[in-house]
Design an enzyme around this catalytic site. Structure first.
Site, PDB file in Angstrom:
ATOM      1  N   GLY A   1     -10.383  -7.909   0.020  1.00 28.71           N
ATOM      2  CA  GLY A   1      -9.231  -8.237   0.265  1.00 28.71           C
ATOM      3  C   GLY A   1      -8.885  -8.671   1.988  1.00 28.71           C
ATOM      4  O   GLY A   1      -9.678  -7.997   2.627  1.00 28.71           O
TER       5      GLY A   1
ATOM      6  N   HIS B   1      -3.983 -10.396 -13.261  1.00 28.21           N
ATOM      7  CA  HIS B   1      -5.282 -10.579 -12.606  1.00 28.21           C
ATOM      8  C   HIS B   1      -6.314 -10.833 -13.777  1.00 28.21           C
ATOM      9  O   HIS B   1      -6.397 -10.164 -14.500  1.00 28.21           O
ATOM     10  CB  HIS B   1      -5.541  -9.487 -11.673  1.00 28.21           C
ATOM     11  CG  HIS B   1      -6.854  -9.307 -10.982  1.00 28.21           C
ATOM     12  ND1 HIS B   1      -6.842  -9.168  -9.760  1.00 28.21           N
ATOM     13  CD2 HIS B   1      -8.034  -9.040 -11.461  1.00 28.21           C
ATOM     14  CE1 HIS B   1      -8.107  -9.277  -9.520  1.00 28.21           C
ATOM     15  NE2 HIS B   1      -8.883  -9.069 -10.659  1.00 28.21           N
TER      16      HIS B   1
ATOM     17  N   HIS C   1      -6.752  -3.555   4.644  1.00 29.93           N
ATOM     18  CA  HIS C   1      -7.699  -2.518   4.607  1.00 29.93           C
ATOM     19  C   HIS C   1      -7.885  -1.844   5.988  1.00 29.93           C
ATOM     20  O   HIS C   1      -7.519  -2.662   6.890  1.00 29.93           O
ATOM     21  CB  HIS C   1      -8.719  -2.791   3.976  1.00 29.93           C
ATOM     22  CG  HIS C   1      -8.795  -2.899   2.740  1.00 29.93           C
ATOM     23  ND1 HIS C   1      -8.437  -2.202   1.489  1.00 29.93           N
ATOM     24  CD2 HIS C   1      -8.962  -4.223   1.753  1.00 29.93           C
ATOM     25  CE1 HIS C   1      -8.551  -2.742   0.320  1.00 29.93           C
ATOM     26  NE2 HIS C   1      -8.847  -4.127   0.546  1.00 29.93           N
TER      27      HIS C   1
ATOM     28  N   ASP D   1      -1.683 -13.172  -1.447  1.00 27.02           N
ATOM     29  CA  ASP D   1      -2.644 -11.919  -1.835  1.00 27.02           C
ATOM     30  C   ASP D   1      -2.919 -11.065  -0.798  1.00 27.02           C
ATOM     31  O   ASP D   1      -4.109 -10.649  -0.452  1.00 27.02           O
ATOM     32  CB  ASP D   1      -3.922 -12.352  -2.647  1.00 27.02           C
ATOM     33  CG  ASP D   1      -4.313 -11.252  -3.202  1.00 27.02           C
ATOM     34  OD1 ASP D   1      -3.961 -10.177  -3.239  1.00 27.02           O
ATOM     35  OD2 ASP D   1      -5.651 -11.522  -3.875  1.00 27.02           O
TER      36      ASP D   1
ATOM     37  N   ARG E   1       0.856  -1.002   0.000  1.00 25.60           N
ATOM     38  CA  ARG E   1      -0.273  -0.137   0.081  1.00 25.60           C
ATOM     39  C   ARG E   1       0.647   1.124   0.118  1.00 25.60           C
ATOM     40  O   ARG E   1       0.033   2.287  -0.052  1.00 25.60           O
ATOM     41  CB  ARG E   1      -0.963   0.041   1.248  1.00 25.60           C
ATOM     42  CG  ARG E   1      -1.803  -1.215   1.325  1.00 25.60           C
ATOM     43  CD  ARG E   1      -2.818  -1.473   0.039  1.00 25.60           C
ATOM     44  NE  ARG E   1      -3.825  -2.488   0.466  1.00 25.60           N
ATOM     45  CZ  ARG E   1      -4.542  -3.191  -0.628  1.00 25.60           C
ATOM     46  NH1 ARG E   1      -4.470  -2.620  -1.714  1.00 25.60           N
ATOM     47  NH2 ARG E   1      -5.472  -3.947  -0.008  1.00 25.60           N
TER      48      ARG E   1
END
Length: 401
Positions: free
Chosen positions: A306, A162, A291, A287, A48
């Site tokens: 996610g 993806h 968040h 993966d 992120r």
């Protein structure tokens, strides 16, 4: 020592475990109590930073990875700025140099801003990225994907995709299966994944590009990749722990069960396990997609896609796959440590390893995570196997309290 020799070397064997890859066992006793496993390598994480550091950053992300026994990760490019040029990539590279506790290899984007309309500066970024991906978005244009594959082929880089057909999503947010039908949720059909995989496999065959499929989740995806490998197409793929040990019958009305692709049917999970054991699926990636608590508090429909996974991957898989005899410990270590490095050309040094207490039983508590993310479907699970020490490049990067 050349790179290929370097990649194939396993840690020194100190036990009489069954022989594994590289002429020796991957797992080995480090002393009378702990097992020494090679440092894991996750080719699919989201840290992120830059742009969304309130969700995760390079410091917390690599701390979480180290706690999970990882010494190398590859970071996806859905950032701000998107690494679609050398200038934008440098923002992330600077943060990696300043904050990372372990080896971090960034992806470059396939398209400008991951919008799928114009190719990113693949040539300008090639020397500083591990591969190219628009992860989080499927490349909708066949022509753009063909161009990307042709350029990646010249640059000796992998295209990691993806796979998702936007026109088939129809507002879905969990698998279009029994749970969605019973609870009135809009579902994501399996075809939205495998249809784009089928297209990309054809393009990979045409271009000769090295192609990698991210987080496969459906039985059709497994079958397509199995057939493509038999036909000589240069393809590898990954799946994630949650797809191997859960399916849509495990869903609850909670955002921690929402990820993309979604948990599929029991039949899909069985096909993934079969693909894992017969070699169709090459590696396991988490993966890891953190968040904020608020973003994951809105239920299945409105929460962000996610979950986090770096700190739970090995214990969950060891407990649910190795202990019941579905996989050997050596096979799991290869899937998590060695196979990703072989495909992506990431070195594994003898001083990249972790010590594990495989007898240690513990309950997964997200509040104890090093990651900023807390959303995991494994919260409350009792698992076996605890990382007690991680060493990266000869330097301790995690020590259990």
């Amino acid at each position: 020592m050349d790179q290929q020799q370097h990649l194939n070397r396993a840690p020194r064997q100190r036990s009489g475990l069954p022989r594994g890859i590289g002429g020796g066992s991957v797992a080995a006793f480090d002393d009378s109590k702990y097992f020494r496993l090679p440092g894991f390598c996750d080719v699919h994480v989201h840290f992120r930073e830059p742009g969304f550091s309130y969700k995760e950053d390079l410091e917390t992300g690599t701390a979480a990875a180290a706690r999970g026994g990882y010494t190398a990760v590859c970071t996806m490019p859905n950032l701000n700025p998107v690494p679609d040029s050398p200038e934008h990539l440098e923002v992330q590279l600077r943060a990696i140099r300043e904050k990372a506790r372990i080896h971090v290899y960034p992806y470059g984007a396939i398209s400008v801003a991951e919008l799928g309309t114009d190719l990113a500066d693949l040539e300008g970024m090639a020397k500083d990225v591990i591969a190219f991906s628009d992860d989080g978005r499927g490349v909708q244009s066949e022509d753009l994907m063909r161009q990307a594959m042709l350029r990646a082929k010249k640059l000796n880089r992998i295209i990691a995709a993806h796979c998702e057909v936007n026109s088939l999503l129809e507002g879905g947010y969990i698998h279009r299966g029994a749970y969605a039908a019973a609870h009135g949720h809009r579902g994501i059909c399996s075809e939205s994944e495998w249809q784009q995989i089928r297209r990309d496999l054809r393009l990979a065959g045409e271009t000769g590009c090295a192609y990698h499929v991210c987080h496969i989740s459906t039985k059709e995806s497994v079958d397509l990749i199995r057939k493509a490998k038999a036909a000589g197409i240069d393809v590898t793929c990954e799946t994630a722990p949650h797809y191997l040990v859960m399916d849509d019958s495990c869903l609850q009305e909670d955002g921690r069960f929402k990820m993309n692709p979604p948990l599929r049917s029991p039949a899909d999970r069985e096909a993934l396990l079969e693909g894992l054991t017969d070699g169709t699926i090459d590696m396991i990636a988490t993966d890891h997609a953190p968040h904020s608590a608020e973003e994951k508090s809105r239920g299945l429909e409105k929460s962000a896609f996610g979950i986090v996974g770096l700190e739970t991957a090995f214990p969950v898989l060891y407990t649910r796959l190795v202990l019941p005899g579905i996989l050997s410990l050596d096979k799991l270590a290869d899937l998590m440590a060695c196979a990703p490095r072989r495909r992506f050309g990431i070195p594994l040094g003898e001083e990249d390893y972790a010590l594990w207490d495989l007898e240690r039983e513990w309950v997964i508590d997200p509040e104890a995570f090093a990651s900023k993310g807390r959303a995991t479907p494994f919260a409350g699970w009792t698992v076996r196997g605890r990382c007690v020490r991680t060493v990266c490049g000869g330097k301790p990067v995690y020590e259990a309290e």
